[in-house]
Design an enzyme around this catalytic site. Structure first.
Site, PDB file in Angstrom:
ATOM      1  N   GLU A 115       1.032  15.801  54.240  1.00  0.00           N
ATOM      2  CA  GLU A 115      -0.803  15.976  53.983  1.00  0.00           C
ATOM      3  C   GLU A 115      -1.322  16.634  54.118  1.00  0.00           C
ATOM      4  O   GLU A 115      -2.326  17.358  53.990  1.00  0.00           O
ATOM      5  CB  GLU A 115      -1.068  14.354  55.046  1.00  0.00           C
ATOM      6  CG  GLU A 115      -0.554  12.256  54.120  1.00  0.00           C
ATOM      7  CD  GLU A 115      -1.111  12.860  52.158  1.00  0.00           C
ATOM      8  OE1 GLU A 115      -1.836  13.869  52.171  1.00  0.00           O
ATOM      9  OE2 GLU A 115       0.008  12.955  51.816  1.00  0.00           O
ATOM     10  N   ASP A 118      -0.403  46.411  29.878  1.00  0.00           N
ATOM     11  CA  ASP A 118      -1.908  46.458  30.089  1.00  0.00           C
ATOM     12  C   ASP A 118      -2.521  46.289  28.322  1.00  0.00           C
ATOM     13  O   ASP A 118      -4.034  46.289  28.316  1.00  0.00           O
ATOM     14  CB  ASP A 118      -1.762  48.046  28.945  1.00  0.00           C
ATOM     15  CG  ASP A 118      -1.095  48.740  30.633  1.00  0.00           C
ATOM     16  OD1 ASP A 118      -1.565  47.759  31.699  1.00  0.00           O
ATOM     17  OD2 ASP A 118      -0.608  50.305  30.439  1.00  0.00           O
ATOM     18  N   ARG A 133       4.547  42.109  40.188  1.00  0.00           N
ATOM     19  CA  ARG A 133       4.907  43.348  39.254  1.00  0.00           C
ATOM     20  C   ARG A 133       3.294  43.705  38.378  1.00  0.00           C
ATOM     21  O   ARG A 133       3.391  44.521  37.577  1.00  0.00           O
ATOM     22  CB  ARG A 133       4.823  41.779  37.990  1.00  0.00           C
ATOM     23  CG  ARG A 133       4.117  40.952  37.672  1.00  0.00           C
ATOM     24  CD  ARG A 133       3.766  39.853  36.732  1.00  0.00           C
ATOM     25  NE  ARG A 133       3.259  41.201  35.623  1.00  0.00           N
ATOM     26  CZ  ARG A 133       3.469  41.152  34.607  1.00  0.00           C
ATOM     27  NH1 ARG A 133       5.818  40.494  34.473  1.00  0.00           N
ATOM     28  NH2 ARG A 133       4.373  41.536  33.021  1.00  0.00           N
ATOM     29  N   PRO A 155      -4.878  22.356  47.972  1.00  0.00           N
ATOM     30  CA  PRO A 155      -5.519  21.539  46.695  1.00  0.00           C
ATOM     31  C   PRO A 155      -6.784  21.681  46.794  1.00  0.00           C
ATOM     32  O   PRO A 155      -7.797  22.301  45.844  1.00  0.00           O
ATOM     33  CB  PRO A 155      -5.307  20.568  46.898  1.00  0.00           C
ATOM     34  CG  PRO A 155      -3.814  20.269  47.788  1.00  0.00           C
ATOM     35  CD  PRO A 155      -3.673  20.925  49.265  1.00  0.00           C
TER      36      PRO A 155
HETATM   37  C1  9D3 Z   1      -4.583  11.956  48.471  1.00  0.00           C
HETATM   38  C2  9D3 Z   1      -4.575  13.673  48.942  1.00  0.00           C
HETATM   39  N1  9D3 Z   1      -4.503  14.684  48.357  1.00  0.00           N
HETATM   40  C3  9D3 Z   1      -5.027  15.732  48.873  1.00  0.00           C
HETATM   41  C4  9D3 Z   1      -5.794  16.660  46.969  1.00  0.00           C
HETATM   42  C5  9D3 Z   1      -2.578  14.867  49.455  1.00  0.00           C
HETATM   43  C6  9D3 Z   1      -2.462  16.162  48.677  1.00  0.00           C
HETATM   44  C7  9D3 Z   1      -2.055  16.292  48.021  1.00  0.00           C
HETATM   45  C8  9D3 Z   1      -1.391  17.986  47.357  1.00  0.00           C
HETATM   46  C9  9D3 Z   1      -1.916  17.053  50.115  1.00  0.00           C
HETATM   47  C10 9D3 Z   1      -1.065  18.197  50.059  1.00  0.00           C
HETATM   48  C11 9D3 Z   1      -0.903  18.436  49.130  1.00  0.00           C
HETATM   49  C12 9D3 Z   1       0.058  19.771  48.615  1.00  0.00           C
HETATM   50  N2  9D3 Z   1      -0.467  20.009  47.808  1.00  0.00           N
HETATM   51  C13 9D3 Z   1      -0.117  21.908  48.694  1.00  0.00           C
HETATM   52  O1  9D3 Z   1       0.442  22.450  49.146  1.00  0.00           O
HETATM   53  C14 9D3 Z   1      -0.851  22.886  46.874  1.00  0.00           C
HETATM   54  C15 9D3 Z   1      -1.175  22.767  45.551  1.00  0.00           C
HETATM   55  C16 9D3 Z   1      -1.404  21.227  44.975  1.00  0.00           C
HETATM   56  O2  9D3 Z   1      -1.583  20.736  45.369  1.00  0.00           O
HETATM   57  N3  9D3 Z   1      -2.108  21.916  43.713  1.00  0.00           N
HETATM   58  C17 9D3 Z   1      -2.822  23.112  43.719  1.00  0.00           C
HETATM   59  N4  9D3 Z   1      -2.429  24.247  44.016  1.00  0.00           N
HETATM   60  C18 9D3 Z   1      -1.649  24.110  45.589  1.00  0.00           C
HETATM   61  S1  9D3 Z   1      -1.350  25.207  46.467  1.00  0.00           S
HETATM   62  C19 9D3 Z   1      -1.394  24.280  47.652  1.00  0.00           C
END
Ligand code: 9D3
Length: 233
Positions: free
Chosen positions: A117, A170, A155, A90
């Site tokens: 987490e 395209d 793709r 995230p």
């Molecule tokens: C409580 C704090 N959170 C962080 C924003 C904890 C948390 C949320 C979601 C920890 C890990 C996750 C799992 N998410 C992903 O691994 C993830 C993700 C996402 O949640 N949203 C957008 N892109 C991605 S890429 C990996």
């Protein structure tokens, strides 16, 4: 091109690789894929891949050591090829079409997918080249973002699309929203297909489609009109 995913849920990748364009590209030999489960790189009887965070707080973290060993195994498997390790998180940079097109030039991508987490920061510091996010919303792990990147990238590989699919792509990756599309029947629930599309006048049709693209972009995504037009490749 080669993809190696590090994931506690390898079966999730079947959802994309077994179907459609991505499956056809695999059959055509345009890329190779292998999923690696860090659980297979543990040496305790419980095959532990997670532990509690120092400092307390909710949830669990992925241990550095099983991930480090998995990365070493991938490195060995690839021999001399240059690895580019992507961590889906995230906190990463939001993925864009432009970045997809750039990543196409990497011979081997490692897709590190977090669960719980997240991952011990030291593993990330030591082994990760780039962090990518899918956007500002919360998912349960990195697998779906990894699959989204693979789908977007595959793709774009030469030979992945048929001629018709390529031509369509395209004309529609010009930084504008796509125009509306219609197929049979001519009238459906009292709604008619725009006359111009049945006129046979190709210049008029092209103009209508472009005008509609601009109209929809202004209405739905005005932000796209304020930035330079995106190139296809
Ligand atoms: C409580 C704090 N959170 C962080 C924003 C904890 C948390 C949320 C979601 C920890 C890990 C996750 C799992 N998410 C992903 O691994 C993830 C993700 C996402 O949640 N949203 C957008 N892109 C991605 S890429 C990996």
């Amino acid at each position: 091109m080669r993809f190696d995913a590090i994931t506690l849920f390898p079966e999730m990748f079947d959802a994309v690789l077994d179907y459609g364009i991505t499956r056809r590209a695999l059959d055509r030999g345009l890329y190779r894929f292998k999923a690696w489960n860090p659980r297979d790189f543990t040496d305790d009887p419980h095959r532990t891949v997670d532990d509690r965070p120092y400092g307390g707080g909710p949830g669990m973290l992925m241990l550095a050591e099983p991930l480090d060993r998995t990365l070493n195994a991938i490195q060995q498997d690839l021999a001399s090829e240059d690895l580019w390790v992507l961590h889906f998180s995230p906190r990463g940079r939001p993925l864009t079409h432009q970045r997809v097109m750039e990543l196409k030039d990497k011979p081997a991508l490692v897709l590190l997918c977090g669960r719980y987490e997240g991952i011990d920061e030291r593993l990330l510091q030591r082994r990760v080249d780039e962090e990518l996010s899918l956007g500002d919303f919360v998912l349960s792990g990195g697998e779906l973002p990894a699959l989204a990147l693979m789908d977007a990238l595959i793709r774009q590989l030469p030979g992945a699309l048929n001629d018709a699919e390529s031509a369509m792509q395209d004309s529609f990756t010009n930084g504008l929203i796509d125009c509306p599309h219609y197929t049979r029947p001519d009238v459906w629930q009292g709604m008619a297909v725009p006359e111009v599309l049945k006129s046979g006048n190709h210049a008029a049709i092209a103009k209508w489609r472009h005008d509609e693209s601009l109209r929809l972009t202004a209405a739905l995504r005005p932000d796209l009109l304020r930035q330079p037009q995106q190139e296809t490749d």
